[in-house]
Design a protein around this motif. Sequence first.
Motif, PDB file in Angstrom:
ATOM      1  N   UNK A   1      40.715  48.886  45.631  1.00  0.00           N
ATOM      2  CA  UNK A   1      39.258  48.775  45.781  1.00  0.00           C
ATOM      3  C   UNK A   1      38.651  48.004  44.607  1.00  0.00           C
ATOM      4  N   UNK A   2      39.125  48.258  43.392  1.00  0.00           N
ATOM      5  CA  UNK A   2      38.620  47.533  42.227  1.00  0.00           C
ATOM      6  C   UNK A   2      38.944  46.043  42.318  1.00  0.00           C
ATOM      7  N   UNK A   3      40.162  45.721  42.771  1.00  0.00           N
ATOM      8  CA  UNK A   3      40.562  44.321  42.906  1.00  0.00           C
ATOM      9  C   UNK A   3      39.686  43.612  43.942  1.00  0.00           C
ATOM     10  N   UNK A   4      39.458  44.255  45.064  1.00  0.00           N
ATOM     11  CA  UNK A   4      38.633  43.656  46.117  1.00  0.00           C
ATOM     12  C   UNK A   4      37.202  43.486  45.628  1.00  0.00           C
ATOM     13  N   UNK A   5      36.685  44.484  44.946  1.00  0.00           N
ATOM     14  CA  UNK A   5      35.304  44.406  44.440  1.00  0.00           C
ATOM     15  C   UNK A   5      35.164  43.264  43.436  1.00  0.00           C
ATOM     16  N   UNK A   6      36.121  43.101  42.545  1.00  0.00           N
ATOM     17  CA  UNK A   6      36.017  42.029  41.557  1.00  0.00           C
ATOM     18  C   UNK A   6      36.174  40.666  42.216  1.00  0.00           C
ATOM     19  N   UNK A   7      37.006  40.545  43.224  1.00  0.00           N
ATOM     20  CA  UNK A   7      37.158  39.294  43.966  1.00  0.00           C
ATOM     21  C   UNK A   7      35.882  38.974  44.718  1.00  0.00           C
ATOM     22  N   UNK A   8      35.277  39.978  45.348  1.00  0.00           N
ATOM     23  CA  UNK A   8      34.013  39.767  46.059  1.00  0.00           C
ATOM     24  C   UNK A   8      32.928  39.300  45.115  1.00  0.00           C
TER      25      UNK A   8
END
Length: 66
Positions: A53-60
């Motif tokens: 979730x953190x990886x996706x949030x930072x990519x977004x």
Amino acid sequence: MTKKLILFYAKNKDTEGNPAMTVIELPDKQAEVLKARAAAQGLSLEAWLGKLAEEVASTDQFNRAQ
């Protein structure tokens, strides 16, 4: 009987300040795949999902900035 993995996560807080929860139900096969991916990285399913979730949030956030 088919078992399901049920995932809970806090999205927002309710009117009393308690975490509002979202429930995700997955078939056994999908749950086992996620557990295996977590284990392959030496993580619990909860920790692996948090990391994902953190990886996706930072990519977004990065994609929105461009």
